[in-house]
Design a protein around this motif. Structure first.
Motif, PDB file in Angstrom:
ATOM      1  N   THR A 116      -0.412   0.786  -8.070  1.00 46.05           N
ATOM      2  CA  THR A 116       0.214   2.108  -8.087  1.00 46.05           C
ATOM      3  C   THR A 116       0.199   3.016  -6.779  1.00 46.05           C
ATOM      4  O   THR A 116       0.911   3.757  -6.381  1.00 46.05           O
ATOM      5  N   PHE A 117      -1.111   2.640  -6.202  1.00 44.92           N
ATOM      6  CA  PHE A 117      -1.424   3.283  -4.846  1.00 44.92           C
ATOM      7  C   PHE A 117      -0.635   2.865  -3.932  1.00 44.92           C
ATOM      8  O   PHE A 117      -0.259   3.938  -3.102  1.00 44.92           O
ATOM      9  N   ASN A 118      -0.052   1.898  -3.850  1.00 39.22           N
ATOM     10  CA  ASN A 118       0.776   1.596  -2.655  1.00 39.22           C
ATOM     11  C   ASN A 118       2.342   1.391  -3.315  1.00 39.22           C
ATOM     12  O   ASN A 118       3.403   0.792  -2.645  1.00 39.22           O
ATOM     13  N   ARG A 119       2.220   1.708  -4.755  1.00 39.20           N
ATOM     14  CA  ARG A 119       3.801   1.592  -5.366  1.00 39.20           C
ATOM     15  C   ARG A 119       4.401   0.193  -5.260  1.00 39.20           C
ATOM     16  O   ARG A 119       5.624   0.272  -4.820  1.00 39.20           O
ATOM     17  N   PHE A 141       5.793   5.239 -13.786  1.00 41.63           N
ATOM     18  CA  PHE A 141       6.540   4.785 -12.615  1.00 41.63           C
ATOM     19  C   PHE A 141       7.629   3.939 -12.976  1.00 41.63           C
ATOM     20  O   PHE A 141       7.773   3.836 -14.523  1.00 41.63           O
ATOM     21  N   ASP A 196       3.585  -6.511   1.309  1.00 40.36           N
ATOM     22  CA  ASP A 196       3.156  -5.191   0.749  1.00 40.36           C
ATOM     23  C   ASP A 196       3.557  -4.119   1.710  1.00 40.36           C
ATOM     24  O   ASP A 196       3.480  -2.844   1.295  1.00 40.36           O
ATOM     25  N   HIS A 197       4.123  -4.332   2.955  1.00 40.80           N
ATOM     26  CA  HIS A 197       4.238  -3.568   3.681  1.00 40.80           C
ATOM     27  C   HIS A 197       5.730  -3.131   4.191  1.00 40.80           C
ATOM     28  O   HIS A 197       6.526  -3.840   3.992  1.00 40.80           O
ATOM     29  N   LEU A 198       5.868  -1.954   4.957  1.00 39.14           N
ATOM     30  CA  LEU A 198       7.176  -1.514   5.882  1.00 39.14           C
ATOM     31  C   LEU A 198       7.730  -2.779   6.829  1.00 39.14           C
ATOM     32  O   LEU A 198       6.494  -3.105   7.635  1.00 39.14           O
ATOM     33  N   PRO A 228       7.724   6.735  -8.629  1.00 40.61           N
ATOM     34  CA  PRO A 228       6.960   7.693  -9.628  1.00 40.61           C
ATOM     35  C   PRO A 228       8.441   8.296 -10.278  1.00 40.61           C
ATOM     36  O   PRO A 228       9.517   8.524  -9.707  1.00 40.61           O
TER      37      PRO A 228
ATOM     38  N   VAL B 173      14.711   3.205   8.633  1.00 39.62           N
ATOM     39  CA  VAL B 173      14.929   2.438  10.060  1.00 39.62           C
ATOM     40  C   VAL B 173      16.000   2.120  10.313  1.00 39.62           C
ATOM     41  O   VAL B 173      17.193   2.537   9.553  1.00 39.62           O
ATOM     42  N   SER B 251      -2.337   8.868   1.747  1.00 37.64           N
ATOM     43  CA  SER B 251      -2.180   8.063   0.551  1.00 37.64           C
ATOM     44  C   SER B 251      -1.816   8.446  -0.798  1.00 37.64           C
ATOM     45  O   SER B 251      -0.881   8.217  -1.514  1.00 37.64           O
ATOM     46  N   GLU B 252      -2.363   9.863  -0.995  1.00 31.69           N
ATOM     47  CA  GLU B 252      -2.098  10.365  -2.347  1.00 31.69           C
ATOM     48  C   GLU B 252      -0.634  10.978  -2.352  1.00 31.69           C
ATOM     49  O   GLU B 252      -0.108  11.068  -3.256  1.00 31.69           O
ATOM     50  N   ILE B 254       1.854   9.797  -0.764  1.00 28.87           N
ATOM     51  CA  ILE B 254       2.865   8.686  -0.930  1.00 28.87           C
ATOM     52  C   ILE B 254       2.718   8.117  -2.227  1.00 28.87           C
ATOM     53  O   ILE B 254       3.728   7.931  -3.097  1.00 28.87           O
ATOM     54  N   ALA B 255       1.552   7.910  -2.894  1.00 27.26           N
ATOM     55  CA  ALA B 255       1.435   7.601  -4.078  1.00 27.26           C
ATOM     56  C   ALA B 255       1.991   8.373  -5.358  1.00 27.26           C
ATOM     57  O   ALA B 255       2.537   7.986  -6.234  1.00 27.26           O
ATOM     58  N   GLY B 257       4.833   9.906  -4.770  1.00 25.87           N
ATOM     59  CA  GLY B 257       6.221   9.905  -4.678  1.00 25.87           C
ATOM     60  C   GLY B 257       6.742  11.295  -4.051  1.00 25.87           C
ATOM     61  O   GLY B 257       7.843  11.388  -4.089  1.00 25.87           O
ATOM     62  N   GLU B 303       8.332  24.853  -2.284  1.00 23.51           N
ATOM     63  CA  GLU B 303       7.949  24.209  -3.474  1.00 23.51           C
ATOM     64  C   GLU B 303       7.161  22.695  -3.185  1.00 23.51           C
ATOM     65  O   GLU B 303       6.300  22.353  -3.440  1.00 23.51           O
ATOM     66  N   THR B 355       1.507  -2.268  11.094  1.00 25.07           N
ATOM     67  CA  THR B 355       1.854  -1.758   9.774  1.00 25.07           C
ATOM     68  C   THR B 355       0.871  -2.115   8.581  1.00 25.07           C
ATOM     69  O   THR B 355       0.482  -3.174   8.485  1.00 25.07           O
ATOM     70  N   PRO B 357      -0.199  -1.346   4.209  1.00 25.24           N
ATOM     71  CA  PRO B 357      -0.063  -0.629   3.050  1.00 25.24           C
ATOM     72  C   PRO B 357      -0.615   0.564   3.009  1.00 25.24           C
ATOM     73  O   PRO B 357      -1.981   0.818   3.410  1.00 25.24           O
ATOM     74  N   THR B 358       0.177   1.778   2.801  1.00 21.37           N
ATOM     75  CA  THR B 358      -0.532   3.107   2.875  1.00 21.37           C
ATOM     76  C   THR B 358      -1.858   3.224   2.398  1.00 21.37           C
ATOM     77  O   THR B 358      -2.596   4.276   2.470  1.00 21.37           O
ATOM     78  N   GLY B 359      -2.119   2.851   1.001  1.00 16.85           N
ATOM     79  CA  GLY B 359      -3.097   2.763   0.283  1.00 16.85           C
ATOM     80  C   GLY B 359      -4.350   2.343   1.156  1.00 16.85           C
ATOM     81  O   GLY B 359      -5.626   2.839   0.801  1.00 16.85           O
ATOM     82  N   ARG B 360      -4.343   1.564   2.177  1.00 14.59           N
ATOM     83  CA  ARG B 360      -5.500   1.060   2.860  1.00 14.59           C
ATOM     84  C   ARG B 360      -5.758   1.889   4.113  1.00 14.59           C
ATOM     85  O   ARG B 360      -6.644   1.546   4.876  1.00 14.59           O
ATOM     86  N   ASP B 387       4.510   5.994   6.616  1.00 18.64           N
ATOM     87  CA  ASP B 387       4.855   4.485   6.317  1.00 18.64           C
ATOM     88  C   ASP B 387       3.909   3.369   6.572  1.00 18.64           C
ATOM     89  O   ASP B 387       4.144   2.386   6.686  1.00 18.64           O
ATOM     90  N   ASN B 389       2.550   3.137   9.489  1.00 13.71           N
ATOM     91  CA  ASN B 389       2.809   2.531  10.941  1.00 13.71           C
ATOM     92  C   ASN B 389       1.797   3.183  11.725  1.00 13.71           C
ATOM     93  O   ASN B 389       2.063   4.153  12.154  1.00 13.71           O
TER      94      ASN B 389
END
Lengths: 482, 482
Positions: A116-119, A141, A196-198, A228, B173, B251-252, B254-255, B257, B303, B355, B357-360, B387, B389
């Motif tokens: 879920t962190f990387n969706r 999700f 897992d990446h863009l 989500p 992109v 990361s949060e 993005i996760a 959404g 918001e 690039t 995964p954003t979680g990392r 992203d 990147n």
């Protein structure tokens, strides 16, 4: 088979049928190979039921390694292969051939890993579309592409056909929600595409495989993007005195850059048939109806609906009903979702699938109705209007060969019209066998040759789903490449 | 050339140089062929200036038909071709070769047709990225991909590299904003890909060409999606006591959404360098800073920012400043947009492009800093965090060969790290020559072979931009295919 030619049957393959079945059984176990005629008849067609062929055999491998060994074996023997998800294809993409082995993914149906962190979610390709959302629902999700057949259809089939659905206006189709694939090529080679990446370095083979209708390789695993769930969603129902008014309303919404999650269109015949069946409370005195759904926070929903209703009134909406409660929203959707079933109760129909630039919607709807009148056939329109993805249902009697012929000709004229206005032959159902011979209206010989060269690279002998997508004339001799 | 091998020079081509120049002049006119050494030096490099090669000649065709004749001629003569947009490529994708002809698109720079109703624009491929938005600005539209070089870079180059930019988090992109292409193949064949519509039957050659770095064909025209400009936009500036905190905040976001239009990251060195240059009012007492921009109606903006700031505070934001006025917003962006120029004032740098995964994000930022310390090199991080990147700028002295060597090794280690955590070697700059030899870390031999087979289909003699993307070892013999 109503005039659609198939590739020549290879008699040598029929002769060695027993040896092939034994070889497959040695790989996956005898219980996962189907070779009795009566059992094979369960696989003789897909959802384009006008066409049928009983395959040589059906094999159900349990994992990527088995798929690899199965394909290597069939490649060696020169046997054609039809990949099969759930067989819900509407354009005959999964139609078997007499001298081909069907490779089904139904045993490979597990969700492997949720992140879920990387969706993302990693799945085996035989999992059903709805089961993907099911696997992440409790985490808040969902998986966005939602073909009408989502209860049954598989991710393997969704990737093969680049499937869409009612909500792809906002969230895109399969290719926009796919990050990685494990693919087995016809010679048994296993390749990994994306991740897992863009983006990804090198050529976009992930995109190339998506929508290639099982002609380049068989998908065994996929990494999908999950999203989500929105805070809330609400549909509004809009009625118009003409299809042209409703079409103009859709065009203006799109041109203004508003982004509802869904814009579904129904014309008068469709409204009446669905209302009779589902008692959804649709207005019966209008010529066309739109179901437009927006989502977001309560404030966002109100603001979006306000803007949409203003556009609708400017374009002549005579009936406006917001769903004020979840029950009212469910009623509005119930009619739409039962549409194909409701239609099937009263007539056979051929569901076409063409896409046009949204700005041409009003004129195209008028012309479709003229085309059908010309053939003396009824038509009902129920479709994803926001992306310009039309689904005219041409009504006919399947037991009357002359009507089938007329319906086919009528459908072909409708699709040619889509191409003429700058659109294309398919939105989400694929080319399959149904639209194979129409491809010459979309592409010239040079364009088609370039596509077929790509097939030859992945599958030099043209064994993978060869009856589909490309007209039989003008194909290259199967030949080895670099 | 710092150890990067190039394909062998073909002496036969050098010998017939005069004949080739004359043949090209006969097609496009002598004034559009550059063959004097001094004039050719203007084309000897792209934005990866550490590498230089003076080409055999430069030709500037005026339309698709001329490009077709130029390529047919060079294909016949067996001469290599490097397509060139504005030469702003950061990975050496447009680096010429001694025995190659550069085909530039700079004369083909017109907007051909705007269709606001269907939200498309048709352009010649040599138009600059910013000129596309310029052509539709007065109509209230814009073209979304916005590489930093957008004032100069061309759509041809954007398609070749699948370029992104600060706003691609929300809008995607190049591949997500492209509907159709006219492409000239190496043998002079002209093919049309895609159109004005969603999806397309057959294989996704439009997607395949996008990001293929000028190796499959030269793009001469494109149909692009344009979008209505948002009602408004506002950035917020967030400061953190560590890169890990800022990474966790991204990361949060993005996760959960949330979908800002841009999430730009700057670390302490980058903040100080940019503030010194642009006096943007950045906080100098933080270790990392995020610029997050949202857009929509005033209510939507409020918001979204409220939710983002709540996430930021939970992740340790010690500095929060919303831009309350357009002038404040411009000041925040001024620093970011002048970053590369500001950096260039104080040091040479190598801009990497990986690039993940954003979680990392948090852990990777820490490891990048350790890798650079290990080589004794400075690093500044300024990148599109949303992203995943990354753009670490590895600082070195370009006139010190040992430092160049170290910077290359350091950059390679950073990109290998990206692959190790499930990411990839490039986000938006492409592979070019810079990352060609690193491709073996991303792909195994089977995966690479499959990609190279695709090149052989489009360009059997491997004449189009052959020094790039694929390691020189393991390539197929150039050979004719079906």
């Amino acid at each position: 088979m109503s005039g659609l030619a198939l590739p020549e049957v290879n008699p040598a393959v029929l002769d060695k049928r027993d040896r092939i079945v034994a070889a497959l059984a040695a790989i996956v176990g005898a219980r996962w190979v189907i070779s009795e005629h009566d059992e094979l008849r369960a696989y003789e067609t897909d959802a384009l039921t006008a066409y049928r062929q009983v395959p040589l055999a059906v094999v159900l491998p349990g994992n990527t390694a088995e798929v690899s060994r199965v394909l290597a074996c069939l490649n060696e023997e020169g046997v054609k292969v039809i990949g099969r998800g759930a067989g819900t294809s509407l354009a005959g993409g999964a139609l078997p051939l007499t001298d081909a082995v069907v490779v089904g993914v139904s045993r490979m149906n597990r969700a492997l890993h949720v992140d879920t962190f990387n969706r993302t979610i990693r799945v085996e390709a035989g999992i059903t579309n709805l089961a993907v959302s099911g696997a992440v629902d409790h985490l808040g999700f969902f998986y966005a592409p939602d073909p009408s057949s989502q209860l049954a259809c598989t991710i393997a089939g969704n990737v093969g056909m680049n499937s869409g659905g009612a909500h792809c206006l906002k969230y895109g189709v399969t290719t926009n929600n796919l990050l990685g694939l494990t693919v087995v090529l016809m010679d048994g080679t296993v390749i990994e595409l994306g991740g897992d990446h863009l983006d990804s370095p090198g050529y976009d083979l992930l995109g190339l495989l998506t929508g290639s209708e099982g002609q380049l390789g068989l998908v065994t695993e996929a990494t999908l993007r999950i999203l989500p769930k929105a805070e809330g969603a609400r549909p509004v129902l809009l009625g118009f005195n003409s299809s042209a008014d409703a079409g103009a309303c859709v065009s203006e919404i799109i041109a203004r850059g508003m982004l509802p999650v869904a814009i579904e269109f129904m014309d008068r015949p469709a409204i009446h048939i669905c209302e009779d069946f589902a008692e959804a409370g649709y207005p019966l005195d209008v010529e066309a109806m739109l179901i437009i759904e927006v989502e977001g926070s309560p404030a966002e929903i109100n603001e979006q609906l306000e803007n949409i209703i203003a556009v609708a009134r400017r374009n002549g909406a005579v009936h406006v009903r917001e769903a004020k409660t979840p029950a009212a929203a469910a009623a509005i959707w119930k009619g739409r979702k039962s549409a194909f079933g409701a239609m099937g109760r009263i007539s056979d129909y051929m569901c076409m699938d063409g896409t046009i630039p949204t700005g041409r919607l009003p004129e195209v709807l008028v012309k479709i109705s003229e085309i059908c009148q010309g053939y003396g056939l009824g038509v009902a329109n129920i479709f994803h209007a926001g992306d310009g993805n039309l689904h005219p249902l041409v009504l006919y009697d399947v037991n009357d060969p002359e009507q089938l012929h007329k319906a086919e000709a009528c459908g072909a004229d409708i699709l040619k019209l889509c191409v003429e206005v700058g659109g294309c032959l398919t939105g989400e159902h694929g080319v399959g066998i149904e639209k194979r011979d129409l491809m010459v209206h979309q592409f010239n010989a040079t364009d088609l040759t370039q596509q077929m060269r790509i097939k030859s690279v992945f599958d030099p002998q043209w064994l993978l789903n060869p009856a589909k997508v490309f007209p039989l004339e003008g194909r290259p001799e199967p030949a080895r490449v670099v």
